[in-house]
Scaffold this motif. Structure first.
Motif, mmCIF file in Angstrom:
data_model
loop_
_atom_site.group_PDB
_atom_site.id
_atom_site.type_symbol
_atom_site.label_atom_id
_atom_site.label_comp_id
_atom_site.label_asym_id
_atom_site.label_seq_id
_atom_site.Cartn_x
_atom_site.Cartn_y
_atom_site.Cartn_z
ATOM 1 N N ARG A 237 20.201 -1.147 36.285
ATOM 2 C CA ARG A 237 19.163 -2.172 36.324
ATOM 3 C C ARG A 237 19.822 -3.517 36.624
ATOM 4 N NH1 ARG A 237 15.023 0.194 32.876
ATOM 5 N NH2 ARG A 237 14.066 1.684 34.324
ATOM 6 N N TYR A 238 19.521 -4.064 37.795
ATOM 7 C CA TYR A 238 20.067 -5.362 38.189
ATOM 8 C C TYR A 238 19.159 -6.505 37.746
ATOM 9 C CZ TYR A 238 23.634 -3.078 41.016
ATOM 10 O OH TYR A 238 24.704 -2.329 41.423
ATOM 11 N N ALA A 239 17.968 -6.183 37.257
ATOM 12 C CA ALA A 239 17.022 -7.176 36.756
ATOM 13 C C ALA A 239 16.053 -6.466 35.825
ATOM 14 C CB ALA A 239 16.268 -7.855 37.904
ATOM 15 N N THR A 240 15.271 -7.240 35.086
ATOM 16 C CA THR A 240 14.260 -6.681 34.185
ATOM 17 C C THR A 240 12.907 -7.306 34.514
ATOM 18 O OG1 THR A 240 14.845 -8.348 32.529
ATOM 19 C CG2 THR A 240 15.892 -6.178 32.329
ATOM 20 N N LEU A 241 12.498 -7.161 35.766
ATOM 21 C CA LEU A 241 11.279 -7.832 36.213
ATOM 22 C C LEU A 241 10.034 -7.270 35.547
ATOM 23 C CD1 LEU A 241 11.932 -8.352 40.041
ATOM 24 C CD2 LEU A 241 12.649 -9.722 38.074
ATOM 25 N N GLY A 242 10.081 -5.994 35.161
ATOM 26 C CA GLY A 242 8.936 -5.437 34.464
ATOM 27 C C GLY A 242 8.697 -6.139 33.141
ATOM 28 N N GLU A 243 9.766 -6.328 32.360
ATOM 29 C CA GLU A 243 9.651 -7.034 31.084
ATOM 30 C C GLU A 243 9.238 -8.479 31.303
ATOM 31 O OE1 GLU A 243 13.251 -6.686 28.890
ATOM 32 O OE2 GLU A 243 13.266 -4.487 28.937
ATOM 33 N N ASP A 244 9.841 -9.138 32.304
ATOM 34 C CA ASP A 244 9.496 -10.530 32.592
ATOM 35 C C ASP A 244 8.032 -10.647 33.008
ATOM 36 O OD1 ASP A 244 12.119 -11.116 32.057
ATOM 37 O OD2 ASP A 244 12.717 -11.296 34.164
ATOM 38 N N GLY A 245 7.586 -9.702 33.829
ATOM 39 C CA GLY A 245 6.208 -9.739 34.285
ATOM 40 C C GLY A 245 5.223 -9.537 33.149
ATOM 41 N N GLU A 246 5.516 -8.597 32.260
ATOM 42 C CA GLU A 246 4.619 -8.357 31.130
ATOM 43 C C GLU A 246 4.564 -9.567 30.215
ATOM 44 O OE1 GLU A 246 3.738 -5.053 27.630
ATOM 45 O OE2 GLU A 246 5.378 -4.739 29.064
ATOM 46 N N ALA A 247 5.713 -10.227 30.009
ATOM 47 C CA ALA A 247 5.734 -11.436 29.186
ATOM 48 C C ALA A 247 4.900 -12.545 29.832
ATOM 49 C CB ALA A 247 7.172 -11.907 28.982
ATOM 50 N N ALA A 248 4.992 -12.670 31.146
ATOM 51 C CA ALA A 248 4.203 -13.692 31.843
ATOM 52 C C ALA A 248 2.704 -13.400 31.729
ATOM 53 C CB ALA A 248 4.622 -13.748 33.309
ATOM 54 N N ILE A 249 2.322 -12.138 31.849
ATOM 55 C CA ILE A 249 0.906 -11.768 31.731
ATOM 56 C C ILE A 249 0.403 -12.046 30.321
ATOM 57 C CG2 ILE A 249 -0.674 -9.789 31.743
ATOM 58 C CD1 ILE A 249 1.086 -8.686 34.073
ATOM 59 N N ALA A 250 1.231 -11.749 29.316
ATOM 60 C CA ALA A 250 0.849 -12.019 27.939
ATOM 61 C C ALA A 250 0.652 -13.520 27.711
ATOM 62 C CB ALA A 250 1.910 -11.471 26.980
ATOM 63 N N ALA A 251 1.535 -14.345 28.291
ATOM 64 C CA ALA A 251 1.405 -15.795 28.152
ATOM 65 C C ALA A 251 0.130 -16.294 28.821
ATOM 66 C CB ALA A 251 2.635 -16.485 28.749
ATOM 67 N N TYR A 252 -0.178 -15.744 29.991
ATOM 68 C CA TYR A 252 -1.407 -16.106 30.696
ATOM 69 C C TYR A 252 -2.632 -15.746 29.851
ATOM 70 C CZ TYR A 252 -5.323 -15.199 33.891
ATOM 71 O OH TYR A 252 -6.561 -15.149 34.478
ATOM 72 N N ALA A 253 -2.643 -14.529 29.318
ATOM 73 C CA ALA A 253 -3.783 -14.088 28.521
ATOM 74 C C ALA A 253 -3.980 -14.986 27.305
ATOM 75 C CB ALA A 253 -3.576 -12.637 28.080
ATOM 76 N N ALA A 254 -2.884 -15.365 26.651
ATOM 77 C CA ALA A 254 -2.970 -16.227 25.481
ATOM 78 C C ALA A 254 -3.536 -17.596 25.848
ATOM 79 C CB ALA A 254 -1.589 -16.373 24.841
ATOM 80 N N GLU A 255 -3.102 -18.142 26.973
ATOM 81 C CA GLU A 255 -3.591 -19.463 27.385
ATOM 82 C C GLU A 255 -5.060 -19.414 27.790
ATOM 83 O OE1 GLU A 255 -1.237 -21.578 30.185
ATOM 84 O OE2 GLU A 255 0.576 -21.537 28.934
ATOM 85 N N VAL A 256 -5.485 -18.347 28.431
ATOM 86 C CA VAL A 256 -6.905 -18.219 28.783
ATOM 87 C C VAL A 256 -7.754 -18.151 27.522
ATOM 88 C CG1 VAL A 256 -8.619 -16.681 29.807
ATOM 89 C CG2 VAL A 256 -6.510 -17.183 31.042
ATOM 90 N N ARG A 257 -7.333 -17.359 26.567
ATOM 91 C CA ARG A 257 -8.114 -17.203 25.334
ATOM 92 C C ARG A 257 -8.123 -18.489 24.512
ATOM 93 N NH1 ARG A 257 -5.629 -11.646 25.425
ATOM 94 N NH2 ARG A 257 -7.364 -10.329 26.190
ATOM 95 N N ALA A 258 -7.079 -19.312 24.650
ATOM 96 C CA ALA A 258 -7.015 -20.588 23.948
ATOM 97 C C ALA A 258 -7.633 -21.721 24.765
ATOM 98 C CB ALA A 258 -5.558 -20.931 23.622
ATOM 99 N N ARG A 259 -8.174 -21.393 25.941
ATOM 100 C CA ARG A 259 -8.721 -22.390 26.890
ATOM 101 C C ARG A 259 -7.691 -23.450 27.263
ATOM 102 N NH1 ARG A 259 -13.883 -21.248 27.864
ATOM 103 N NH2 ARG A 259 -15.140 -20.206 26.257
ATOM 104 N N ALA A 260 -6.415 -23.052 27.263
ATOM 105 C CA ALA A 260 -5.349 -23.952 27.716
ATOM 106 C C ALA A 260 -5.112 -23.823 29.212
ATOM 107 C CB ALA A 260 -4.059 -23.642 26.962
ATOM 108 N N PHE A 261 -5.592 -22.758 29.789
ATOM 109 C CA PHE A 261 -5.536 -22.571 31.249
ATOM 110 C C PHE A 261 -6.934 -22.232 31.731
ATOM 111 C CE2 PHE A 261 -5.424 -20.085 35.096
ATOM 112 C CZ PHE A 261 -4.603 -20.839 35.904
ATOM 113 N N PRO A 262 -7.398 -22.870 32.824
ATOM 114 C CA PRO A 262 -6.665 -23.856 33.638
ATOM 115 C C PRO A 262 -6.656 -25.238 32.996
ATOM 116 C CG PRO A 262 -8.844 -23.480 34.549
ATOM 117 C CD PRO A 262 -8.689 -22.507 33.421
ATOM 118 N N ALA A 263 -5.534 -25.938 33.123
ATOM 119 C CA ALA A 263 -5.404 -27.322 32.681
ATOM 120 C C ALA A 263 -5.988 -28.245 33.753
ATOM 121 C CB ALA A 263 -3.933 -27.637 32.441
#
Length: 275
Positions: A237-263
């Motif tokens: 494994r030269y990168a862990t893009l799957g883990e990075d991608g899942e973390a990014a999706i989780a951050a997006y979901a949290a911001e949408v539910r908190a109405r922090a996105f879109p700013a």
């Protein structure tokens, strides 16, 4: 890119001429963006039937169709300027007869602009390889673990140990004599891969074989950490893009539910400010 646009891409004869020289670099690709990322770094790009498992969620490569290979082959071709394009022949598209194999190989090449096709099998496919190459369809062979044959091989097991070594050596010699311009050697002991590489006149492309092979190929989603359903021993494994991608999706979901996105900086004003 069209086939005519890839004027700087090597030909199968160029890959064959790399035998014993600088190691040949290859990865799989299934999409245009991925092909663009690897184009400058790979000697050839393989549209593997692993697309069935990696992108389509199939349990093996056996369910992959000609239409799937052509669709993904066309997508990859649009992303290549420098690397040669090779496309896997799917299960059931070449085993029946040399004539069937040529009909389908010529269709793949015609509709994608691929320079060559890859098919699985050793000595028993030699007649088919000779038939295709004599008619203008260059062939990359594939021996050792052949994923389309897992039902007869008993799963994804190492091939070529013990008495199997002589049979695998005979397979390599047969596909070379038949006119294949290179051969993928998958999941075989390193010592056997080295002996095959020294014995035959065409380049060996290792995957789970040996650093002594003439080149290497990996499934790009494996080495980038995008496909994580399982990890073969031979994958680094030269990168862990799957883990990075899942973390990014989780951050997006949290911001949408908190109405922090879109700013405010991601939205538009009701009126255009006056000059």
């Amino acid at each position: 890119m069209s086939a005519t646009a890839r004027k700087t891409a090597p030909l199968p004869s160029d890959i064959r001429a790399m035998k014993g020289g600088a190691p040949i670099v290859s990865l799989t690709a299934y999409t245009t963006p991925m092909a663009r990322m690897m184009d400058a770094h790979c000697d050839f790009v393989l549209v593997g039937d692993s697309v069935g498992m990696v992108l389509h969620g199939l349990p093996s490569t056996i369910g992959v169709t000609m239409e799937m290979m052509i669709l993904h082959g066309q997508a990859v071709a649009r992303g290549l300027d420098k690397a040669m394009l090779v496309i896997d022949m799917p299960f059931g598209s070449y085993e029946e007869s040399p004539e069937q194999a040529f009909h389908n190989a010529s269709r793949v090449m015609r509709e994608t602009g691929a320079a060559a096709v890859k098919l699985e099998g050793g000595a028993h496919m030699a007649e088919t390889i000779a038939f295709l190459t004599a008619r203008g369809a260059p062939v990359m062979a594939h021996i050792g673990l052949t994923p389309q044959s897992i039902n007869t091989l008993g799963g994804y097991k190492v091939q070529g140990r013990g008495d199997q070594g002589a049979s695998l050596m005979a397979d390599a010699e047969a596909v070379a004599r038949a006119g294949a311009f290179s051969v993928v050697i998958e999941k075989v002991p390193a010592g056997l891969a080295d002996r095959i590489t020294a014995d035959i006149s065409i380049p060996t492309i290792g995957i789970g074989a040996s650093a002594g092979c003439d080149g290497q190929v990996l499934v790009v989603d494996d080495m980038l950490g995008l496909f994580t359903a399982f990890k073969p021993k031979f994958v680094k494994r030269y990168a862990t893009l799957g883990e990075d991608g899942e973390a990014a999706i989780a951050a997006y979901a949290a911001e949408v539910r908190a109405r922090a996105f879109p700013a405010p900086e991601h939205t538009f004003a009701d009126e255009t400010p006056s000059a």
